[in-house]
Design a protein around this motif. Structure first.
Motif, PDB file in Angstrom:
ATOM      1  N   GLN A   1       7.185 -14.127  25.683  1.00 40.45           N
ATOM      2  CA  GLN A   1       8.028 -14.500  24.555  1.00 40.45           C
ATOM      3  C   GLN A   1       9.436 -14.826  25.039  1.00 40.45           C
ATOM      4  O   GLN A   1       9.969 -14.167  25.931  1.00 40.45           O
ATOM      5  CB  GLN A   1       8.076 -13.354  23.552  1.00 40.45           C
ATOM      6  CG  GLN A   1       8.384 -13.785  22.135  1.00 40.45           C
ATOM      7  CD  GLN A   1       8.098 -12.680  21.140  1.00 40.45           C
ATOM      8  OE1 GLN A   1       8.920 -11.823  20.913  1.00 40.45           O
ATOM      9  NE2 GLN A   1       6.901 -12.707  20.548  1.00 40.45           N
TER      10      GLN A   1
ATOM     11  N   HIS B   1       9.871 -22.012  10.775  1.00 37.54           N
ATOM     12  CA  HIS B   1       8.627 -21.272  10.536  1.00 37.54           C
ATOM     13  C   HIS B   1       8.813 -20.144   9.522  1.00 37.54           C
ATOM     14  O   HIS B   1       7.848 -19.701   8.894  1.00 37.54           O
ATOM     15  CB  HIS B   1       8.114 -20.711  11.868  1.00 37.54           C
ATOM     16  CG  HIS B   1       6.682 -20.293  11.832  1.00 37.54           C
ATOM     17  ND1 HIS B   1       5.657 -21.154  11.536  1.00 37.54           N
ATOM     18  CD2 HIS B   1       6.095 -19.074  12.040  1.00 37.54           C
ATOM     19  CE1 HIS B   1       4.504 -20.498  11.574  1.00 37.54           C
ATOM     20  NE2 HIS B   1       4.741 -19.238  11.873  1.00 37.54           N
TER      21      HIS B   1
ATOM     22  N   ALA C   1       7.541 -15.703  13.340  1.00 38.21           N
ATOM     23  CA  ALA C   1       8.501 -16.726  13.767  1.00 38.21           C
ATOM     24  C   ALA C   1       8.866 -16.594  15.238  1.00 38.21           C
ATOM     25  O   ALA C   1       9.046 -17.605  15.946  1.00 38.21           O
ATOM     26  CB  ALA C   1       9.760 -16.643  12.904  1.00 38.21           C
ATOM     27  N   GLU C   2       8.948 -15.341  15.752  1.00 38.05           N
ATOM     28  CA  GLU C   2       9.344 -15.163  17.153  1.00 38.05           C
ATOM     29  C   GLU C   2       8.307 -15.701  18.136  1.00 38.05           C
ATOM     30  O   GLU C   2       8.623 -15.955  19.301  1.00 38.05           O
ATOM     31  CB  GLU C   2       9.625 -13.691  17.451  1.00 38.05           C
ATOM     32  CG  GLU C   2       8.502 -12.737  17.107  1.00 38.05           C
ATOM     33  CD  GLU C   2       8.635 -12.140  15.725  1.00 38.05           C
ATOM     34  OE1 GLU C   2       8.088 -11.039  15.499  1.00 38.05           O
ATOM     35  OE2 GLU C   2       9.272 -12.780  14.845  1.00 38.05           O
ATOM     36  N   ASP C   3       7.067 -15.912  17.672  1.00 39.13           N
ATOM     37  CA  ASP C   3       6.046 -16.514  18.534  1.00 39.13           C
ATOM     38  C   ASP C   3       6.211 -18.025  18.657  1.00 39.13           C
ATOM     39  O   ASP C   3       5.598 -18.651  19.520  1.00 39.13           O
ATOM     40  CB  ASP C   3       4.644 -16.240  17.981  1.00 39.13           C
ATOM     41  CG  ASP C   3       4.154 -14.840  18.298  1.00 39.13           C
ATOM     42  OD1 ASP C   3       4.912 -14.087  18.937  1.00 39.13           O
ATOM     43  OD2 ASP C   3       3.026 -14.501  17.905  1.00 39.13           O
ATOM     44  N   MET C   4       7.011 -18.625  17.784  1.00 39.61           N
ATOM     45  CA  MET C   4       7.079 -20.076  17.703  1.00 39.61           C
ATOM     46  C   MET C   4       8.316 -20.657  18.382  1.00 39.61           C
ATOM     47  O   MET C   4       8.741 -21.762  18.072  1.00 39.61           O
ATOM     48  CB  MET C   4       7.035 -20.519  16.240  1.00 39.61           C
ATOM     49  CG  MET C   4       5.774 -20.097  15.495  1.00 39.61           C
ATOM     50  SD  MET C   4       4.240 -20.520  16.360  1.00 39.61           S
ATOM     51  CE  MET C   4       4.363 -22.302  16.415  1.00 39.61           C
ATOM     52  N   VAL C   5       8.885 -19.927  19.333  1.00 43.04           N
ATOM     53  CA  VAL C   5       9.993 -20.466  20.116  1.00 43.04           C
ATOM     54  C   VAL C   5       9.407 -21.305  21.250  1.00 43.04           C
ATOM     55  O   VAL C   5       8.650 -20.785  22.074  1.00 43.04           O
ATOM     56  CB  VAL C   5      10.885 -19.346  20.687  1.00 43.04           C
ATOM     57  CG1 VAL C   5      12.030 -19.946  21.503  1.00 43.04           C
ATOM     58  CG2 VAL C   5      11.433 -18.468  19.574  1.00 43.04           C
TER      59      VAL C   5
ATOM     60  N   SER D   1      11.139 -22.170  15.325  1.00 45.15           N
ATOM     61  CA  SER D   1      11.037 -20.765  14.908  1.00 45.15           C
ATOM     62  C   SER D   1      11.835 -20.511  13.625  1.00 45.15           C
ATOM     63  O   SER D   1      11.426 -19.711  12.785  1.00 45.15           O
ATOM     64  CB  SER D   1      11.510 -19.844  16.031  1.00 45.15           C
ATOM     65  OG  SER D   1      12.876 -20.098  16.359  1.00 45.15           O
TER      66      SER D   1
ATOM     67  N   TRP E   1       5.577 -27.356  20.972  1.00 49.51           N
ATOM     68  CA  TRP E   1       5.420 -25.925  21.255  1.00 49.51           C
ATOM     69  C   TRP E   1       4.182 -25.692  22.118  1.00 49.51           C
ATOM     70  O   TRP E   1       4.220 -24.916  23.078  1.00 49.51           O
ATOM     71  CB  TRP E   1       5.318 -25.170  19.926  1.00 49.51           C
ATOM     72  CG  TRP E   1       4.920 -23.739  20.040  1.00 49.51           C
ATOM     73  CD1 TRP E   1       5.714 -22.674  20.375  1.00 49.51           C
ATOM     74  CD2 TRP E   1       3.609 -23.211  19.794  1.00 49.51           C
ATOM     75  NE1 TRP E   1       4.982 -21.513  20.350  1.00 49.51           N
ATOM     76  CE2 TRP E   1       3.678 -21.815  19.996  1.00 49.51           C
ATOM     77  CE3 TRP E   1       2.391 -23.773  19.423  1.00 49.51           C
ATOM     78  CZ2 TRP E   1       2.578 -20.979  19.843  1.00 49.51           C
ATOM     79  CZ3 TRP E   1       1.297 -22.948  19.268  1.00 49.51           C
ATOM     80  CH2 TRP E   1       1.395 -21.570  19.475  1.00 49.51           C
TER      81      TRP E   1
END
Length: 419
Positions: A6, A190, A170-174, A187, A240
């Protein structure tokens, strides 16, 4: 694809690892200053100016449109984006961005590039129908289809731990080392994607509220803003996915200053050679050895005439490093060309219109109709990337669907000699 480590959102485009590496290299070049020829010093200055222009554009885009949950994606045209954000009014910028997406090929081109993902290929036909609906103003349909495709695509990226887009925090989508990874990028957007809605609301929405739209509680989303945001989000999710793949690759050692200088010089030499390149054309001579493009076109047409679908499909251009199997391409070729009988053909002329693009003007007799048209070839390397004619690679048929070159306007009307 295993989950990547992450990462935190980037405060600015200048915080991206690749951008910081570029800035370090530029600083090193500037230290060499007097050791470089004047022409190369000027090119370093140009490179530095271009670098600052791009990072500044990305940050300005997010400063104006980030809070409205638009994402700067890798497929966006930079000069067009400069026009989009040439205003301090977010509403004006949003209208311009929607107008940009409605121009020819602004969605169709990045949509074709999604073939690079194995997990996306089964969904391309749905997206093409969604694009048809979008262009016809059926925005409700576009939104529902694109949302479902994004969920399924993300779910299939990692088959060991399936998790759809709607289930990812949301933190997974950086997006690592990507402009979509900006703190006002994917993120951030999202968060609205995940926002819950638990009772029916008829108020018009202009956000891509996936939860409320897909669960039927938000019913007034049939507008161009939400539909266009769906396409923008799809391409951001693709960026992404690309970033996860890059992040999972082994870290390459930082190049030495000598290596960096050599790579930079090679890039400049390539750029100069492309700038000096001039279009040219020729007619294949019957007795002479055919050129590479003419021979490639001849192989394709002979295979089509003999209905050898494997060799026909082998000429199709595929974007990205993923390659379809011979059998899959043969099935595709038969589906496209099986009903079209090629009985006569002639290669009239070869036109090299760019360093990596050539056209063969041909005359074809297909199912009793004569056509005078052209086949468009693009030179690609082993990774599927564009290669110039002096680089290692092969010529691939970029517009291989027969409807793209067997058009009514290319049909030849023969004179009626019986009258």
């Amino acid at each position: 694809m295993a989950d990547s480590p992450q990462v935190s959102p980037y405060g600015s485009a200048r915080d991206l690892p690749s951008v910081q590496e570029m800035e370090q290299q530029l600083a090193a070049f500037k230290l060499l200053g007097i050791l470089l020829p004047k022409e190369q010093r000027n090119k370093v200055k140009e490179l530095e100016h271009e670098h600052r222009r791009i990072t500044g554009l990305v940050d300005k885009f997010y400063g104006i449109l980030g809070k409205r949950n638009w994402v700067f994606t890798g497929d966006l045209n930079l000069p067009a984006m400069e026009h989009v954000v040439d205003t301090d009014d977010a509403g004006t910028a949003e209208t311009r961005l929607i107008g940009y997406y409605k121009e020819d090929s602004r969605i169709a081109f990045p949509l074709r590039r999604l073939h690079r993902f194995n997990a996306m290929r089964p969904r391309i036909s749905l997206l093409q129908k969604a694009l048809t609906d979008y262009e016809a103003g059926r925005y409700y349909s576009t939104v529902l289809v694109v949302l479902s495709v994004m969920d399924g695509f993300v779910n299939d990226l990692d088959t060991a731990a399936r998790q759809g887009l709607h289930a990812r925090p949301a933190e997974d989508m950086v997006a690592w080392d990507s402009v979509a990874g900006h703190h006002l990028g994917l993120s951030h957007a999202h968060q609205s994607f995940l926002k819950g809605f638990y009772k029916t609301d008829v108020t018009e929405v202009t956000e891509l509220y996936r939860n409320g739209i897909m669960h039927g509680t938000l019913v007034n989303f049939d507008n161009e803003v939400v539909a266009t945001k769906a396409w923008n989000r799809l391409f951001a999710v693709a960026d992404w996915a690309d970033s996860r793949e890059r992040q999972a690759k082994p870290v390459e050692p930082t190049p030495t200053l000598r290596e960096a200088l050599r790579r930079w010089k090679d890039t400049q030499d390539q750029k100069t050679r492309i700038e000096e390149w001039q279009p040219y054309e020729y007619e294949p001579a019957p007795a002479a050895e055919p050129s590479e493009v003419a021979q490639t076109a001849r192989d394709f047409l002979e295979s089509w005439e003999k209905r050898r679908w494997g060799p026909v499909g082998a000429h199709f251009m595929e974007l990205g490093s993923a390659r379809s199997s011979v059998g899959k391409l043969a099935v595709l070729a038969k589906d496209l060309y099986g009903a079209l009988e090629l009985s006569e053909w002639t290669i009239l002329r070869v036109r090299h219109v760019a360093a990596a693009v050539a056209h063969t003007d041909v005359e074809l007799l297909v199912s009793g109709t004569k056509y005078r048209t052209d086949l468009r070839w693009v030179r690609v390397d082993h990774t599927g990337s564009t290669a110039t004619e002096w680089e290692s690679g092969h010529w691939a048929l970029s517009q291989y669907g027969p409807s793209l070159f067997l058009k009514p306007e290319t049909a030849v009307i023969e004179p009626d000699n019986d009258r």
